[in-house]
Design a protein around this motif. Structure first.
Motif, PDB file in Angstrom:
ATOM      1  N   PHE A  15     -12.343  57.638  26.512  1.00 34.16           N
ATOM      2  CA  PHE A  15     -13.201  57.414  27.680  1.00 34.16           C
ATOM      3  C   PHE A  15     -14.265  56.365  27.374  1.00 34.16           C
ATOM      4  N   ILE A  16     -14.882  56.478  26.218  1.00 33.38           N
ATOM      5  CA  ILE A  16     -15.937  55.536  25.821  1.00 33.38           C
ATOM      6  C   ILE A  16     -15.366  54.134  25.660  1.00 33.38           C
ATOM      7  N   LEU A  17     -14.193  54.051  25.030  1.00 31.95           N
ATOM      8  CA  LEU A  17     -13.583  52.742  24.807  1.00 31.95           C
ATOM      9  C   LEU A  17     -13.153  52.083  26.115  1.00 31.95           C
ATOM     10  N   LYS A  18     -12.586  52.881  27.021  1.00 32.92           N
ATOM     11  CA  LYS A  18     -12.102  52.322  28.280  1.00 32.92           C
ATOM     12  C   LYS A  18     -13.249  51.907  29.212  1.00 32.92           C
ATOM     13  N   ASN A  19     -14.388  52.558  29.062  1.00 30.28           N
ATOM     14  CA  ASN A  19     -15.527  52.283  29.942  1.00 30.28           C
ATOM     15  C   ASN A  19     -16.675  51.612  29.206  1.00 30.28           C
ATOM     16  N   ASN A  20     -16.348  50.916  28.120  1.00 26.43           N
ATOM     17  CA  ASN A  20     -17.404  50.299  27.301  1.00 26.43           C
ATOM     18  C   ASN A  20     -18.204  49.261  28.084  1.00 26.43           C
ATOM     19  N   THR A  21     -17.564  48.581  29.037  1.00 31.22           N
ATOM     20  CA  THR A  21     -18.262  47.564  29.836  1.00 31.22           C
ATOM     21  C   THR A  21     -19.404  48.190  30.634  1.00 31.22           C
ATOM     22  N   TYR A  22     -19.108  49.328  31.269  1.00 28.39           N
ATOM     23  CA  TYR A  22     -20.129  50.013  32.058  1.00 28.39           C
ATOM     24  C   TYR A  22     -21.240  50.575  31.169  1.00 28.39           C
ATOM     25  N   LEU A  23     -20.847  51.062  29.986  1.00 30.48           N
ATOM     26  CA  LEU A  23     -21.832  51.631  29.071  1.00 30.48           C
ATOM     27  C   LEU A  23     -22.785  50.560  28.547  1.00 30.48           C
ATOM     28  N   ILE A  24     -22.243  49.363  28.283  1.00 29.34           N
ATOM     29  CA  ILE A  24     -23.093  48.241  27.841  1.00 29.34           C
ATOM     30  C   ILE A  24     -24.128  47.919  28.913  1.00 29.34           C
ATOM     31  N   LEU A  25     -23.677  47.870  30.178  1.00 25.92           N
ATOM     32  CA  LEU A  25     -24.594  47.580  31.279  1.00 25.92           C
ATOM     33  C   LEU A  25     -25.660  48.671  31.406  1.00 25.92           C
ATOM     34  N   LEU A  26     -25.231  49.928  31.288  1.00 29.32           N
ATOM     35  CA  LEU A  26     -26.165  51.046  31.418  1.00 29.32           C
ATOM     36  C   LEU A  26     -27.238  51.002  30.327  1.00 29.32           C
ATOM     37  N   VAL A  27     -26.807  50.787  29.089  1.00 32.88           N
ATOM     38  CA  VAL A  27     -27.757  50.720  27.973  1.00 32.88           C
ATOM     39  C   VAL A  27     -28.716  49.554  28.168  1.00 32.88           C
ATOM     40  N   LEU A  28     -28.171  48.403  28.584  1.00 26.61           N
ATOM     41  CA  LEU A  28     -28.991  47.220  28.795  1.00 26.61           C
ATOM     42  C   LEU A  28     -30.008  47.445  29.923  1.00 26.61           C
ATOM     43  N   PHE A  29     -29.574  48.133  30.980  1.00 25.35           N
ATOM     44  CA  PHE A  29     -30.457  48.430  32.115  1.00 25.35           C
ATOM     45  C   PHE A  29     -31.620  49.322  31.670  1.00 25.35           C
ATOM     46  N   ILE A  30     -31.315  50.332  30.857  1.00 24.15           N
ATOM     47  CA  ILE A  30     -32.355  51.243  30.355  1.00 24.15           C
ATOM     48  C   ILE A  30     -33.340  50.499  29.463  1.00 24.15           C
ATOM     49  N   VAL A  31     -32.809  49.646  28.592  1.00 24.51           N
ATOM     50  CA  VAL A  31     -33.666  48.870  27.692  1.00 24.51           C
ATOM     51  C   VAL A  31     -34.594  47.958  28.493  1.00 24.51           C
ATOM     52  N   CYS A  32     -34.036  47.271  29.484  1.00 23.86           N
ATOM     53  CA  CYS A  32     -34.852  46.375  30.319  1.00 23.86           C
ATOM     54  C   CYS A  32     -35.949  47.145  31.057  1.00 23.86           C
ATOM     55  N   SER A  33     -35.609  48.338  31.534  1.00 24.46           N
ATOM     56  CA  SER A  33     -36.579  49.156  32.266  1.00 24.46           C
ATOM     57  C   SER A  33     -37.740  49.576  31.371  1.00 24.46           C
ATOM     58  N   VAL A  34     -37.433  49.849  30.095  1.00 19.90           N
ATOM     59  CA  VAL A  34     -38.455  50.290  29.154  1.00 19.90           C
ATOM     60  C   VAL A  34     -39.313  49.118  28.678  1.00 19.90           C
ATOM     61  N   VAL A  35     -38.663  47.975  28.447  1.00 16.69           N
ATOM     62  CA  VAL A  35     -39.358  46.819  27.869  1.00 16.69           C
ATOM     63  C   VAL A  35     -40.340  46.185  28.847  1.00 16.69           C
ATOM     64  N   SER A  36     -39.970  46.135  30.135  1.00 19.49           N
ATOM     65  CA  SER A  36     -40.830  45.463  31.115  1.00 19.49           C
ATOM     66  C   SER A  36     -41.066  46.345  32.337  1.00 19.49           C
ATOM     67  N   ARG A  37     -42.326  46.477  32.733  1.00 19.44           N
ATOM     68  CA  ARG A  37     -42.665  47.246  33.932  1.00 19.44           C
ATOM     69  C   ARG A  37     -42.232  46.524  35.207  1.00 19.44           C
ATOM     70  N   ASP A  38     -42.146  45.220  35.135  1.00 21.50           N
ATOM     71  CA  ASP A  38     -41.803  44.427  36.326  1.00 21.50           C
ATOM     72  C   ASP A  38     -40.313  44.448  36.643  1.00 21.50           C
ATOM     73  N   PHE A  39     -39.511  44.940  35.706  1.00 20.42           N
ATOM     74  CA  PHE A  39     -38.062  44.869  35.884  1.00 20.42           C
ATOM     75  C   PHE A  39     -37.576  45.689  37.080  1.00 20.42           C
ATOM     76  N   LEU A  40     -38.080  46.917  37.223  1.00 24.82           N
ATOM     77  CA  LEU A  40     -37.592  47.817  38.270  1.00 24.82           C
ATOM     78  C   LEU A  40     -38.271  47.622  39.621  1.00 24.82           C
TER      79      LEU A  40
END
Length: 322
Positions: A15-40
């Motif tokens: 499941f993780i391997l087949k959906n790695n593209t979505y997981l990369i986006l999700l992790v990146l979205f969370i990181v962006c939300s934490v790093v910058s207040r203006d992102f969201l």
């Protein structure tokens, strides 16, 4: 019990391997939300949709070509033609918005069809054929504009670039969604989409099945040219200017988006939805770098690293699932 546990772990791993593209986006979205207040903020998210709507559309056109095992380096230059020709039609010929857009779409599709003809009919390598078209199309854009940006009349095509259905939904995003849904439907439910994927997987087998691949391959390049022309119209509508320099390097971003989305450059593998995810990954990287006031050059380095990581992950996924 041990066997059941092993089987369960294996399914989670798949499941993780087949959906790695979505997981990369999700992790990146969370990181962006934490790093910058203006992102969201709503204004920032709407800005991302506005800025990358054309990239999504052009990447979908690129995906069709990649599915056949080809490549289209001319998309950025055809975007320039679409932008310049739209502005020139409005400004110099006094045409309305609809005729100006139609002529841009017609010329863009013709450019893609010609590239497809060279690839399918003369067996020219896609890299060489699209490289030639990239050079010619950029030259045509500069010839039409005489090397200078062309201003569009006030309240003409620029209305498309700024119009919103709601405060959070723009017309450009709606157009992008319509094209993505259409591409998803074609690749999943129409024989054209299945044959396109089959050509990339094994063109010889398609020939042996009695299917003429030439019109299909030509059509994929025509679709790419059509989508690129839409990208040019969008670029013109957002700025109110037709520029012969617009779209420079866009082909690399589109290829990167397809690859990050799991498309194989050998052909036969790719998804419109995952290609959009690939564009969003690049969009989030660019956006968070801008919010943090990071210079543009490091952004290119990070994009390159992500492309390498995506290709390696794709190879691991293929080996594991096969």
């Amino acid at each position: 019990m041990a066997q059941e546990k092993s089987k369960s772990n294996f399914s989670v791993k798949n499941f993780i391997l087949k959906n790695n593209t979505y997981l990369i986006l999700l992790v990146l979205f969370i990181v962006c939300s934490v790093v910058s207040r203006d992102f969201l903020t709503l204004s920032n998210l709407v800005n991302i949709c506005q800025q990358y709507a054309s990239t999504v559309i052009v990447s979908i056109g690129m995906l069709f070509v990649i599915l056949t095992g080809g490549i289209d380096l001319s998309v950025g230059s055809i975007v320039a033609i679409g932008s310049v020709l739209s502005a020139y039609s409005l400004n110099s010929w006094g045409w309305g918005v609809v005729p100006a857009c139609l002529i841009s779409l017609l010329v863009g599709t013709a450019c893609g069809t010609f590239t497809g003809f060279l690839v399918a009919r003369t067996d020219m390598a896609p890299f060489v054929a699209s490289l030639a078209m990239m050079t010619m199309a950029r030259g045509i854009a500069y010839m039409i504009s005489n090397g200078s940006p062309i201003m569009t009349p006030v309240n003409s095509i620029s209305v498309l670039g700024t119009a919103k259905i709601f405060s959070w939904l723009t017309w450009l995003a709606v157009i992008a969604v319509i094209i993505v849904v259409a591409a998803w439907f074609v690749t999943n439910y129409l024989s054209f989409g299945r044959i396109t994927i089959a050509i990339g997987s094994n063109e010889e087998a398609v020939h042996l099945a009695g299917i003429n691949t030439m019109p299909i391959k030509m059509a994929t390049y025509a679709i790419s040219g059509f989508c690129s022309a839409i990208g040019g119209i969008i670029a013109c509508s957002r700025t109110g200017i037709g520029s012969p320099a617009v779209g420079n390097g866009l082909e690399l971003d589109c290829i990167a988006a397809c690859v990050i989305g799991g498309a194989s450059l050998s052909g036969g593998v790719g998804s419109p939805v995952k290609t959009v995810v690939g564009v969003l990954v690049l969009a989030l990287i660019g956006n968070i770098m801008n919010l943090l006031a990071v210079p543009s050059y490091p952004q290119d380095v990070i994009k390159g690293i992500i492309i390498i990581f995506a290709v390696l992950l794709q190879r691991v996924t293929n080996k594991t699932t096969n």
